[in-house]
Write a protein that holds these residues in place. Structure first.
Motif, PDB file in Angstrom:
ATOM      1  N   LEU A  59       0.821  -1.201   0.000  1.00 39.16           N
ATOM      2  CA  LEU A  59       0.000   0.000   0.000  1.00 39.16           C
ATOM      3  C   LEU A  59       0.861   1.259   0.000  1.00 39.16           C
ATOM      4  O   LEU A  59       0.535   2.251  -0.671  1.00 39.16           O
ATOM      5  CB  LEU A  59      -0.922  -0.004   1.229  1.00 39.16           C
ATOM      6  CG  LEU A  59      -1.864   1.183   1.399  1.00 39.16           C
ATOM      7  CD1 LEU A  59      -2.815   1.301   0.218  1.00 39.16           C
ATOM      8  CD2 LEU A  59      -2.637   1.058   2.713  1.00 39.16           C
ATOM      9  N   GLU A  60       1.964   1.231   0.720  1.00 38.00           N
ATOM     10  CA  GLU A  60       2.848   2.397   0.796  1.00 38.00           C
ATOM     11  C   GLU A  60       3.389   2.783  -0.578  1.00 38.00           C
ATOM     12  O   GLU A  60       3.497   3.962  -0.900  1.00 38.00           O
ATOM     13  CB  GLU A  60       4.021   2.104   1.744  1.00 38.00           C
ATOM     14  CG  GLU A  60       3.680   2.278   3.208  1.00 38.00           C
ATOM     15  CD  GLU A  60       4.904   2.082   4.086  1.00 38.00           C
ATOM     16  OE1 GLU A  60       5.271   3.027   4.820  1.00 38.00           O
ATOM     17  OE2 GLU A  60       5.504   0.984   4.033  1.00 38.00           O
ATOM     18  N   GLU A  68     -13.347   6.188   6.253  1.00 36.33           N
ATOM     19  CA  GLU A  68     -12.719   5.852   7.534  1.00 36.33           C
ATOM     20  C   GLU A  68     -11.242   5.525   7.353  1.00 36.33           C
ATOM     21  O   GLU A  68     -10.390   5.987   8.115  1.00 36.33           O
ATOM     22  CB  GLU A  68     -13.441   4.669   8.177  1.00 36.33           C
ATOM     23  CG  GLU A  68     -12.800   4.183   9.472  1.00 36.33           C
ATOM     24  CD  GLU A  68     -13.453   2.919   9.997  1.00 36.33           C
ATOM     25  OE1 GLU A  68     -12.910   2.332  10.952  1.00 36.33           O
ATOM     26  OE2 GLU A  68     -14.492   2.506   9.438  1.00 36.33           O
ATOM     27  N   TRP A  69     -10.918   4.739   6.327  1.00 38.84           N
ATOM     28  CA  TRP A  69      -9.540   4.303   6.152  1.00 38.84           C
ATOM     29  C   TRP A  69      -8.648   5.367   5.531  1.00 38.84           C
ATOM     30  O   TRP A  69      -7.435   5.383   5.778  1.00 38.84           O
ATOM     31  CB  TRP A  69      -9.510   3.031   5.304  1.00 38.84           C
ATOM     32  CG  TRP A  69      -9.670   1.813   6.152  1.00 38.84           C
ATOM     33  CD1 TRP A  69     -10.839   1.243   6.552  1.00 38.84           C
ATOM     34  CD2 TRP A  69      -8.629   1.038   6.748  1.00 38.84           C
ATOM     35  NE1 TRP A  69     -10.581   0.163   7.357  1.00 38.84           N
ATOM     36  CE2 TRP A  69      -9.237   0.000   7.488  1.00 38.84           C
ATOM     37  CE3 TRP A  69      -7.230   1.112   6.718  1.00 38.84           C
ATOM     38  CZ2 TRP A  69      -8.498  -0.936   8.205  1.00 38.84           C
ATOM     39  CZ3 TRP A  69      -6.497   0.163   7.415  1.00 38.84           C
ATOM     40  CH2 TRP A  69      -7.132  -0.835   8.152  1.00 38.84           C
ATOM     41  N   LEU A  70      -9.200   6.247   4.743  1.00 37.60           N
ATOM     42  CA  LEU A  70      -8.388   7.270   4.084  1.00 37.60           C
ATOM     43  C   LEU A  70      -8.415   8.610   4.819  1.00 37.60           C
ATOM     44  O   LEU A  70      -7.737   9.542   4.420  1.00 37.60           O
ATOM     45  CB  LEU A  70      -8.870   7.473   2.644  1.00 37.60           C
ATOM     46  CG  LEU A  70      -8.735   6.250   1.732  1.00 37.60           C
ATOM     47  CD1 LEU A  70      -9.327   6.547   0.356  1.00 37.60           C
ATOM     48  CD2 LEU A  70      -7.270   5.822   1.601  1.00 37.60           C
ATOM     49  N   GLY A  71      -9.173   8.698   5.889  1.00 37.13           N
ATOM     50  CA  GLY A  71      -9.257   9.955   6.634  1.00 37.13           C
ATOM     51  C   GLY A  71     -10.477  10.744   6.228  1.00 37.13           C
ATOM     52  O   GLY A  71     -11.328  11.062   7.039  1.00 37.13           O
ATOM     53  N   THR A  80      -4.629  10.789  -2.201  1.00 34.18           N
ATOM     54  CA  THR A  80      -3.573  11.775  -1.993  1.00 34.18           C
ATOM     55  C   THR A  80      -2.488  11.178  -1.103  1.00 34.18           C
ATOM     56  O   THR A  80      -2.673  10.114  -0.494  1.00 34.18           O
ATOM     57  CB  THR A  80      -4.138  13.029  -1.322  1.00 34.18           C
ATOM     58  OG1 THR A  80      -4.573  12.688   0.011  1.00 34.18           O
ATOM     59  CG2 THR A  80      -5.311  13.591  -2.112  1.00 34.18           C
ATOM     60  N   ALA A  81      -1.373  11.878  -1.009  1.00 37.76           N
ATOM     61  CA  ALA A  81      -0.281  11.410  -0.150  1.00 37.76           C
ATOM     62  C   ALA A  81      -0.728  11.338   1.306  1.00 37.76           C
ATOM     63  O   ALA A  81      -0.387  10.392   2.032  1.00 37.76           O
ATOM     64  CB  ALA A  81       0.921  12.335  -0.287  1.00 37.76           C
ATOM     65  N   ASN A  82      -1.501  12.338   1.753  1.00 40.47           N
ATOM     66  CA  ASN A  82      -1.999  12.327   3.127  1.00 40.47           C
ATOM     67  C   ASN A  82      -2.950  11.167   3.372  1.00 40.47           C
ATOM     68  O   ASN A  82      -2.917  10.530   4.439  1.00 40.47           O
ATOM     69  CB  ASN A  82      -2.700  13.653   3.444  1.00 40.47           C
ATOM     70  CG  ASN A  82      -1.718  14.789   3.657  1.00 40.47           C
ATOM     71  OD1 ASN A  82      -0.545  14.560   3.976  1.00 40.47           O
ATOM     72  ND2 ASN A  82      -2.181  16.008   3.479  1.00 40.47           N
ATOM     73  N   GLN A  83      -3.806  10.882   2.404  1.00 36.50           N
ATOM     74  CA  GLN A  83      -4.731   9.768   2.550  1.00 36.50           C
ATOM     75  C   GLN A  83      -3.983   8.438   2.613  1.00 36.50           C
ATOM     76  O   GLN A  83      -4.330   7.561   3.399  1.00 36.50           O
ATOM     77  CB  GLN A  83      -5.733   9.767   1.399  1.00 36.50           C
ATOM     78  CG  GLN A  83      -6.763  10.881   1.471  1.00 36.50           C
ATOM     79  CD  GLN A  83      -7.628  10.959   0.220  1.00 36.50           C
ATOM     80  OE1 GLN A  83      -7.182  10.637  -0.889  1.00 36.50           O
ATOM     81  NE2 GLN A  83      -8.866  11.400   0.375  1.00 36.50           N
ATOM     82  N   ARG A 140      -0.918   7.981   3.703  1.00 32.45           N
ATOM     83  CA  ARG A 140      -0.266   7.908   5.012  1.00 32.45           C
ATOM     84  C   ARG A 140      -1.273   7.544   6.095  1.00 32.45           C
ATOM     85  O   ARG A 140      -0.960   6.779   7.015  1.00 32.45           O
ATOM     86  CB  ARG A 140       0.408   9.243   5.336  1.00 32.45           C
ATOM     87  CG  ARG A 140       1.745   9.456   4.629  1.00 32.45           C
ATOM     88  CD  ARG A 140       2.505  10.627   5.219  1.00 32.45           C
ATOM     89  NE  ARG A 140       1.824  11.891   4.936  1.00 32.45           N
ATOM     90  CZ  ARG A 140       2.070  12.651   3.868  1.00 32.45           C
ATOM     91  NH1 ARG A 140       2.969  12.246   2.968  1.00 32.45           N
ATOM     92  NH2 ARG A 140       1.445  13.789   3.673  1.00 32.45           N
ATOM     93  N   HIS A 141      -2.479   8.079   5.994  1.00 39.77           N
ATOM     94  CA  HIS A 141      -3.522   7.775   6.970  1.00 39.77           C
ATOM     95  C   HIS A 141      -3.863   6.285   6.943  1.00 39.77           C
ATOM     96  O   HIS A 141      -3.967   5.634   7.995  1.00 39.77           O
ATOM     97  CB  HIS A 141      -4.775   8.612   6.677  1.00 39.77           C
ATOM     98  CG  HIS A 141      -5.853   8.481   7.711  1.00 39.77           C
ATOM     99  ND1 HIS A 141      -6.714   7.411   7.751  1.00 39.77           N
ATOM    100  CD2 HIS A 141      -6.207   9.289   8.739  1.00 39.77           C
ATOM    101  CE1 HIS A 141      -7.561   7.565   8.759  1.00 39.77           C
ATOM    102  NE2 HIS A 141      -7.281   8.686   9.374  1.00 39.77           N
ATOM    103  N   ALA A 142      -4.026   5.733   5.758  1.00 39.85           N
ATOM    104  CA  ALA A 142      -4.366   4.315   5.623  1.00 39.85           C
ATOM    105  C   ALA A 142      -3.223   3.432   6.119  1.00 39.85           C
ATOM    106  O   ALA A 142      -3.454   2.422   6.803  1.00 39.85           O
ATOM    107  CB  ALA A 142      -4.700   3.995   4.174  1.00 39.85           C
ATOM    108  N   VAL A 143      -1.992   3.796   5.790  1.00 41.23           N
ATOM    109  CA  VAL A 143      -0.833   3.016   6.227  1.00 41.23           C
ATOM    110  C   VAL A 143      -0.733   3.033   7.748  1.00 41.23           C
ATOM    111  O   VAL A 143      -0.470   2.001   8.381  1.00 41.23           O
ATOM    112  CB  VAL A 143       0.454   3.566   5.584  1.00 41.23           C
ATOM    113  CG1 VAL A 143       1.694   2.971   6.252  1.00 41.23           C
ATOM    114  CG2 VAL A 143       0.464   3.262   4.083  1.00 41.23           C
TER     115      VAL A 143
END
Length: 293
Positions: A93-94, A175-178, A269-272, A274-277
């Motif tokens: 995922l990363e 929920e998983w992506l923020g 997005t990059a933030n999403q 990171r949130h999922a990871v």
């Protein structure tokens, strides 16, 4: 997905037997409720079995005694496998998902599901070999009640059912992506609505498998014969001997989900990401801690 606890409860209820309730442990990995539910797995399985079979005190005692070592072995041997799969999932995922990654997820799901059923089938055979004709009728009535609920659901207009499914997918991704942007939500809804509508097929197929099991339980049986039948019903038949319509439905849904997952992955997005990871890592940490309890 959203309403996850309800969906998991429905899965267990429709299956109706304690070993299928144990099978639901695989699905618990999809959310943060996994750990709390896992800690009470023995109680949940006993409760479900009692609801569907009206266990005698001797059966309840025997099942409880079987669950203790079974769940201990599962925690020691299977949970580390779940952790390994999730660690590798986080790494994939990363860096961003590929076709091969989705195939890898499907293969590992199939492997872990078969492993779990293999763990519980022998003890299940002993328990089900002990049920009498009244308990079989109790099981039949409970399964019919669940089927009637499923039929009422699939008889709802298709747009209504598909909208509920799309809402659930969006809530889960949110929920998983923020959080999802309005554009992302609109696109995901479109993709979700385009997924195959197999709900009527699954309801019919599920009832067919349940009727086969009920017919078998009405016959003289031994723990060994029940074990063989459960192995066929739960592992061999779905994966290797299922009817063409079943195999086709699985292929079409998996192909459609793969396409959708890869498309969503391209949009995050990059933030999403990171949130999922980070969310996945928290689940990995919890699984790791569970092994030491």
């Amino acid at each position: 997905m959203t309403h996850q606890a309800t969906q998991q409860e429905t899965r267990a209820g429709r299956c109706g037997l304690w070993m299928w309730c144990a099978g639901g442990l695989l699905f618990f990995l999809a959310g943060c409720s996994f750990l709390s539910l896992y800690r009470y797995a023995d109680w949940i399985i006993l409760w479900q079995a009692d609801q569907y079979l009206d266990l005698t005190s001797d059966q309840r005692r025997d099942l409880s005694q079987r669950l203790t070592p079974l769940l201990a072995r599962h925690r020691q041997e299977a949970i580390p496998q779940y952790e390994t799969v999730l660690v590798q999932s986080r790494q994939r995922l990363e860096r961003g998902l590929t076709n091969q990654d989705i195939d890898w997820v499907y293969a590992n799901y199939d492997r872990l599901r078969a492993d779990l059923f293999d763990r519980v089938i022998a003890d299940s055979g002993v328990v089900l070999a002990s049920v009498d004709s009244n308990q079989v009728r109790t099981l039949e009535a409970a399964l019919q009640k669940d089927h009637d609920k499923a039929v009422r659901f699939v008889q709802a207009p298709a747009p209504e059912r598909l909208k509920k499914r799309a809402d659930a997918i969006i809530d889960w991704l949110d929920e998983w992506l923020g959080s999802l942007s309005k554009d992302q939500e609109a696109q995901i809804r479109q993709w979700s609505l385009a997924l195959p509508d197999n709900q009527q097929f699954w309801a019919t197929y599920q009832q067919q498998r349940q009727q086969e099991l009920l017919a078998f339980l009405r016959q003289p049986r031994t723990p060994e014969s029940v074990t063989r039948e459960l192995s066929t019903l739960l592992v061999v038949y779905p994966d290797q001997q299922g009817p063409p319509a079943y195999q086709d439905a699985i292929r079409r849904m998996r192909a459609a989900v793969k396409t959708m997952v890869l498309a969503v992955d391209q949009q995050v997005t990059a933030n999403q990401r990171r949130h999922a990871v980070a969310k996945l890592q928290r689940l990995i940490d919890q699984l790791h801690d569970l092994q030491g309890e």
